[in-house]
Design an enzyme around this catalytic site. Structure first.
Site, PDB file in Angstrom:
ATOM      1  CG  ASP A   1      60.331   9.366 -75.398  1.00 13.02           C
ATOM      2  OD1 ASP A   1      59.638   8.081 -74.954  1.00 13.02           O
ATOM      3  OD2 ASP A   1      61.212   9.186 -76.286  1.00 13.02           O
ATOM      4  CB  ILE A   2      65.494  10.296 -75.846  1.00 10.69           C
ATOM      5  CG1 ILE A   2      66.878  11.012 -76.036  1.00 10.69           C
ATOM      6  CG2 ILE A   2      65.453   9.315 -76.698  1.00 10.69           C
ATOM      7  CD1 ILE A   2      68.027  10.474 -75.675  1.00 10.69           C
TER       8      ILE A   2
ATOM      9  CG  ASN B   1      53.838   0.662 -76.702  1.00 13.48           C
ATOM     10  OD1 ASN B   1      52.778   0.553 -76.842  1.00 13.48           O
ATOM     11  ND2 ASN B   1      54.567   1.317 -76.988  1.00 13.48           N
TER      12      ASN B   1
ATOM     13  N   GLY C   1      54.885  -2.685 -80.076  1.00 11.86           N
ATOM     14  CA  GLY C   1      55.602  -1.484 -80.171  1.00 11.86           C
ATOM     15  C   GLY C   1      56.817  -1.154 -79.114  1.00 11.86           C
ATOM     16  CD  GLN C   2      58.080  -3.987 -73.534  1.00 17.55           C
ATOM     17  OE1 GLN C   2      57.169  -4.973 -73.725  1.00 17.55           O
ATOM     18  NE2 GLN C   2      58.609  -3.843 -72.530  1.00 17.55           N
TER      19      GLN C   2
ATOM     20  CG  HIS D   1      58.396   1.986 -70.846  1.00 20.65           C
ATOM     21  ND1 HIS D   1      58.982   0.730 -71.161  1.00 20.65           N
ATOM     22  CD2 HIS D   1      58.125   2.452 -72.119  1.00 20.65           C
ATOM     23  CE1 HIS D   1      59.079   0.473 -72.468  1.00 20.65           C
ATOM     24  NE2 HIS D   1      58.334   1.525 -73.140  1.00 20.65           N
ATOM     25  CG  LEU D   2      52.261   3.880 -67.219  1.00 18.49           C
ATOM     26  CD1 LEU D   2      52.754   2.925 -66.391  1.00 18.49           C
ATOM     27  CD2 LEU D   2      51.851   5.054 -66.279  1.00 18.49           C
ATOM     28  CG  HIS D   3      54.714   5.609 -74.000  1.00 14.78           C
ATOM     29  ND1 HIS D   3      55.996   5.932 -74.712  1.00 14.78           N
ATOM     30  CD2 HIS D   3      55.097   4.093 -73.777  1.00 14.78           C
ATOM     31  CE1 HIS D   3      56.816   4.951 -75.174  1.00 14.78           C
ATOM     32  NE2 HIS D   3      56.006   3.923 -74.612  1.00 14.78           N
TER      33      HIS D   3
HETATM   34  P1  5GP Z   1      58.691   1.727 -76.095  1.00  9.02           P
HETATM   35  O1  5GP Z   1      58.729   1.623 -77.506  1.00  9.02           O
HETATM   36  O2  5GP Z   1      59.313   0.555 -75.315  1.00  9.02           O
HETATM   37  O3  5GP Z   1      57.354   1.574 -75.617  1.00  9.02           O
HETATM   38  O4  5GP Z   1      58.949   2.813 -75.591  1.00  9.02           O
HETATM   39  C1  5GP Z   1      60.562   3.136 -75.367  1.00  9.02           C
HETATM   40  C2  5GP Z   1      60.467   4.618 -75.310  1.00  9.02           C
HETATM   41  O5  5GP Z   1      61.783   5.066 -74.669  1.00  9.02           O
HETATM   42  C3  5GP Z   1      60.510   5.363 -76.710  1.00  9.02           C
HETATM   43  O6  5GP Z   1      59.673   6.274 -76.889  1.00  9.02           O
HETATM   44  C4  5GP Z   1      62.138   6.011 -76.734  1.00  9.02           C
HETATM   45  O7  5GP Z   1      61.963   7.251 -77.570  1.00  9.02           O
HETATM   46  C5  5GP Z   1      62.508   6.186 -75.341  1.00  9.02           C
HETATM   47  N1  5GP Z   1      63.965   6.160 -74.807  1.00  9.02           N
HETATM   48  C6  5GP Z   1      64.700   5.123 -75.703  1.00  9.02           C
HETATM   49  N2  5GP Z   1      66.119   5.409 -75.003  1.00  9.02           N
HETATM   50  C7  5GP Z   1      65.954   6.441 -74.322  1.00  9.02           C
HETATM   51  C8  5GP Z   1      67.070   7.366 -73.563  1.00  9.02           C
HETATM   52  O8  5GP Z   1      67.926   6.933 -73.505  1.00  9.02           O
HETATM   53  N3  5GP Z   1      66.376   8.112 -72.906  1.00  9.02           N
HETATM   54  C9  5GP Z   1      65.198   8.693 -72.930  1.00  9.02           C
HETATM   55  N4  5GP Z   1      64.864   9.702 -72.025  1.00  9.02           N
HETATM   56  N5  5GP Z   1      64.187   7.889 -73.660  1.00  9.02           N
HETATM   57  C10 5GP Z   1      64.640   6.923 -74.284  1.00  9.02           C
END
Ligand code: 5GP
Length: 113
Positions: free
Chosen positions: A31-32, A86, A92-93, A99-101
């Site tokens: 994750d970035i 999420n 929080g999505q 995607h899975l965290h």
């Molecule tokens: P969500 O909030 O949708 O469950 O998770 C999305 C995740 O994607 C966040 O934790 C966010 O930091 C990560 N993310 C968003 N843009 C990028 C990217 O360009 N590269 C990477 N590696 N992660 C990203």
């Protein structure tokens, strides 16, 4: 319909990522903006928007994502970790490609916010 997302751009190589695992069904990368020492995302190559739009035909793919999450967690040396999906903006999505965290490397509180 699936939107063009940052994850579809990662899958097609338009945006780089720090890959930790990949196969014909999925890709796992860091994750970035990590929320813990280990924070990896596992995404299907199939453009599913979220669990809301997943179908019976996605059963084995969803199981595969969970097992890949466990594999990369252990590859990272974790004995304990959390797997989070999420679903929807209020949960929080922010990226509408399923995607899975995989989060670990520190004690995690429960319940999440
Ligand atoms: P969500 O909030 O949708 O469950 O998770 C999305 C995740 O994607 C966040 O934790 C966010 O930091 C990560 N993310 C968003 N843009 C990028 C990217 O360009 N590269 C990477 N590696 N992660 C990203």
């Amino acid at each position: 319909m699936t939107r063009d997302t940052v994850f579809s751009k990662i899958l097609n190589g338009e945006i780089p990522c720090d890959e930790v695992y990949g196969d014909e069904y999925c890709l796992a990368f860091r994750d970035i903006s990590p929320k813990a020492p280990v924070h990896i995302l596992v995404i299907p190559r199939k453009p599913l928007e979220s669990l809301k739009t997943a179908q019976d035909e996605d059963k084995s793919l969803l199981g595969h994502l969970l097992l890949v999450g466990a594999k990369v967690a252990q590859q990272e040396g974790l004995q304990n970790w959390r797997t989070v999906i999420n679903t929807g903006a209020d949960a929080g999505q922010t990226v509408f490609h399923l995607h899975l965290h995989v989060i670990g490397g520190r004690p995690l509180k429960w319940p999440p916010g």
